[in-house]
Design a protein around this motif. Structure first.
Motif, PDB file in Angstrom:
ATOM      1  N   GLU A  13     -41.824  -7.305 -55.068  1.00  0.00           N
ATOM      2  CA  GLU A  13     -42.291  -7.912 -56.420  1.00  0.00           C
ATOM      3  C   GLU A  13     -42.106  -6.979 -57.600  1.00  0.00           C
ATOM      4  O   GLU A  13     -43.298  -6.122 -57.689  1.00  0.00           O
ATOM      5  CB  GLU A  13     -43.833  -8.377 -56.055  1.00  0.00           C
ATOM      6  CG  GLU A  13     -44.083  -9.397 -55.244  1.00  0.00           C
ATOM      7  CD  GLU A  13     -45.383  -9.786 -54.937  1.00  0.00           C
ATOM      8  OE1 GLU A  13     -46.280  -9.445 -55.707  1.00  0.00           O
ATOM      9  OE2 GLU A  13     -45.761 -11.054 -54.465  1.00  0.00           O
ATOM     10  N   LEU A  14     -41.059  -6.986 -58.259  1.00  0.00           N
ATOM     11  CA  LEU A  14     -40.654  -5.922 -59.328  1.00  0.00           C
ATOM     12  C   LEU A  14     -40.980  -6.540 -60.423  1.00  0.00           C
ATOM     13  O   LEU A  14     -40.798  -5.980 -61.552  1.00  0.00           O
ATOM     14  CB  LEU A  14     -39.211  -5.533 -58.984  1.00  0.00           C
ATOM     15  CG  LEU A  14     -38.811  -4.541 -57.965  1.00  0.00           C
ATOM     16  CD1 LEU A  14     -37.439  -4.615 -57.643  1.00  0.00           C
ATOM     17  CD2 LEU A  14     -39.521  -3.474 -57.818  1.00  0.00           C
ATOM     18  N   HIS A  15     -41.664  -7.890 -60.674  1.00  0.00           N
ATOM     19  CA  HIS A  15     -41.785  -8.428 -61.965  1.00  0.00           C
ATOM     20  C   HIS A  15     -42.811  -7.678 -62.933  1.00  0.00           C
ATOM     21  O   HIS A  15     -42.683  -7.628 -64.118  1.00  0.00           O
ATOM     22  CB  HIS A  15     -42.235  -9.791 -61.679  1.00  0.00           C
ATOM     23  CG  HIS A  15     -43.514  -9.999 -61.112  1.00  0.00           C
ATOM     24  ND1 HIS A  15     -44.695  -9.609 -61.393  1.00  0.00           N
ATOM     25  CD2 HIS A  15     -43.764 -10.402 -59.882  1.00  0.00           C
ATOM     26  CE1 HIS A  15     -45.796  -9.768 -60.550  1.00  0.00           C
ATOM     27  NE2 HIS A  15     -45.145 -10.223 -59.392  1.00  0.00           N
ATOM     28  N   GLU A  16     -43.964  -6.868 -62.243  1.00  0.00           N
ATOM     29  CA  GLU A  16     -44.503  -6.080 -62.971  1.00  0.00           C
ATOM     30  C   GLU A  16     -44.077  -4.928 -63.919  1.00  0.00           C
ATOM     31  O   GLU A  16     -44.488  -4.325 -64.509  1.00  0.00           O
ATOM     32  CB  GLU A  16     -45.817  -5.309 -62.107  1.00  0.00           C
ATOM     33  CG  GLU A  16     -45.241  -4.477 -61.181  1.00  0.00           C
ATOM     34  CD  GLU A  16     -46.518  -4.026 -60.130  1.00  0.00           C
ATOM     35  OE1 GLU A  16     -47.068  -2.850 -60.868  1.00  0.00           O
ATOM     36  OE2 GLU A  16     -46.787  -4.702 -59.472  1.00  0.00           O
ATOM     37  N   SER A  18     -40.962  -5.256 -65.139  1.00  0.00           N
ATOM     38  CA  SER A  18     -39.969  -6.076 -66.324  1.00  0.00           C
ATOM     39  C   SER A  18     -40.535  -5.490 -67.656  1.00  0.00           C
ATOM     40  O   SER A  18     -41.506  -5.484 -68.030  1.00  0.00           O
ATOM     41  CB  SER A  18     -40.206  -7.433 -66.393  1.00  0.00           C
ATOM     42  OG  SER A  18     -39.703  -7.986 -65.114  1.00  0.00           O
ATOM     43  N   GLY A  19     -39.374  -4.904 -68.530  1.00  0.00           N
ATOM     44  CA  GLY A  19     -39.740  -4.560 -69.810  1.00  0.00           C
ATOM     45  C   GLY A  19     -40.081  -3.258 -70.148  1.00  0.00           C
ATOM     46  O   GLY A  19     -40.468  -2.634 -70.843  1.00  0.00           O
ATOM     47  N   PHE A 111     -34.049  -0.982 -60.571  1.00  0.00           N
ATOM     48  CA  PHE A 111     -34.317  -2.323 -61.113  1.00  0.00           C
ATOM     49  C   PHE A 111     -34.627  -2.074 -62.700  1.00  0.00           C
ATOM     50  O   PHE A 111     -33.896  -2.936 -63.508  1.00  0.00           O
ATOM     51  CB  PHE A 111     -35.850  -2.876 -60.619  1.00  0.00           C
ATOM     52  CG  PHE A 111     -36.237  -4.154 -61.353  1.00  0.00           C
ATOM     53  CD1 PHE A 111     -35.717  -5.391 -61.153  1.00  0.00           C
ATOM     54  CD2 PHE A 111     -37.210  -3.957 -62.229  1.00  0.00           C
ATOM     55  CE1 PHE A 111     -36.206  -6.441 -61.588  1.00  0.00           C
ATOM     56  CE2 PHE A 111     -37.869  -5.131 -62.632  1.00  0.00           C
ATOM     57  CZ  PHE A 111     -37.385  -6.453 -62.621  1.00  0.00           C
ATOM     58  N   ILE A 112     -35.164  -1.111 -63.306  1.00  0.00           N
ATOM     59  CA  ILE A 112     -35.211  -1.043 -64.710  1.00  0.00           C
ATOM     60  C   ILE A 112     -34.187  -0.655 -65.285  1.00  0.00           C
ATOM     61  O   ILE A 112     -33.683  -1.221 -66.296  1.00  0.00           O
ATOM     62  CB  ILE A 112     -36.411   0.089 -64.969  1.00  0.00           C
ATOM     63  CG1 ILE A 112     -37.680  -0.038 -64.354  1.00  0.00           C
ATOM     64  CG2 ILE A 112     -36.366   0.448 -66.419  1.00  0.00           C
ATOM     65  CD1 ILE A 112     -38.645   0.919 -64.525  1.00  0.00           C
ATOM     66  N   ASN A 114     -31.044  -1.797 -64.195  1.00  0.00           N
ATOM     67  CA  ASN A 114     -30.319  -3.105 -64.256  1.00  0.00           C
ATOM     68  C   ASN A 114     -30.695  -3.885 -65.235  1.00  0.00           C
ATOM     69  O   ASN A 114     -30.208  -4.831 -65.686  1.00  0.00           O
ATOM     70  CB  ASN A 114     -30.457  -3.594 -62.741  1.00  0.00           C
ATOM     71  CG  ASN A 114     -29.566  -2.865 -61.688  1.00  0.00           C
ATOM     72  OD1 ASN A 114     -28.715  -2.176 -61.912  1.00  0.00           O
ATOM     73  ND2 ASN A 114     -30.178  -2.931 -60.513  1.00  0.00           N
ATOM     74  N   GLN A 115     -32.063  -3.901 -65.681  1.00  0.00           N
ATOM     75  CA  GLN A 115     -32.402  -4.694 -66.791  1.00  0.00           C
ATOM     76  C   GLN A 115     -31.873  -4.079 -68.072  1.00  0.00           C
ATOM     77  O   GLN A 115     -31.818  -5.017 -68.861  1.00  0.00           O
ATOM     78  CB  GLN A 115     -33.863  -4.700 -66.896  1.00  0.00           C
ATOM     79  CG  GLN A 115     -34.553  -5.706 -65.722  1.00  0.00           C
ATOM     80  CD  GLN A 115     -35.952  -5.775 -66.037  1.00  0.00           C
ATOM     81  OE1 GLN A 115     -36.584  -5.412 -66.982  1.00  0.00           O
ATOM     82  NE2 GLN A 115     -36.606  -6.399 -64.914  1.00  0.00           N
ATOM     83  N   ASP A 116     -31.933  -2.921 -68.286  1.00  0.00           N
ATOM     84  CA  ASP A 116     -31.532  -2.046 -69.645  1.00  0.00           C
ATOM     85  C   ASP A 116     -30.146  -2.017 -69.825  1.00  0.00           C
ATOM     86  O   ASP A 116     -29.369  -1.557 -69.193  1.00  0.00           O
ATOM     87  CB  ASP A 116     -32.236  -0.812 -69.415  1.00  0.00           C
ATOM     88  CG  ASP A 116     -32.319  -0.250 -70.931  1.00  0.00           C
ATOM     89  OD1 ASP A 116     -31.351  -0.950 -71.638  1.00  0.00           O
ATOM     90  OD2 ASP A 116     -32.887   0.883 -71.135  1.00  0.00           O
TER      91      ASP A 116
END
Length: 125
Positions: A13-16, A18-19, A111-112, A114-116
């Motif tokens: 659960e990596l949604h926390e 996000s951002g 995860f971070i 890959n979002q950036d």
């Protein structure tokens, strides 16, 4: 600590996170925070189920991580032995949980990144 397999990483659960920026997570790690998941084993006569938790636990010390792993360790201790492979999985799982769980800090960083969009192609732009 053990590394997390790809199938486990997909279940986290990596949604926390996000951002969040990579600097934020590195600052938390430098302050001494640790991020981990725990394993548990359930055995039924001929088959053993070995899973990791989806929820990531954050703690300031190894002792706090061990305390947070106790429910999964006790579940494994009472219900993990009851098959041939269950004995092996139970010993490995109890050892893993009593040493602080499975470190997922690297997975959080990935995860971070890959979002950036600044980390496109593996380097900061």
């Amino acid at each position: 600590m053990l590394t997390v397999h790809q199938s486990v990483t997909e279940r986290l659960e990596l949604h926390e996170f996000s951002g969040m920026k990579i600097q934020d997570i590195e600052k938390k790690l430098a302050e001494g925070y640790q991020y981990a998941v725990f394993s548990y084993v359930l055995s039924i006569v001929f088959y053993s189920f070995r899973h990791t938790t989806k929820r990531i636990v954050k703690a300031k010390s190894k002792r706090a991580l061990i305390l947070k792993s106790l429910p999964y360790t006790l579940l494994t201790f009472f219900f993990g032995w009851w098959s041939l492979y269950g004995v092996y999985y139970t010993i490995v799982t109890i050892y893993t949980n009593m040493t602080g769980g499975i470190d997922v800090s690297g997975d959080i960083k990935d995860f971070i990144r890959n979002q950036d969009p600044r980390y496109q192609y593996g380097r900061l732009k």
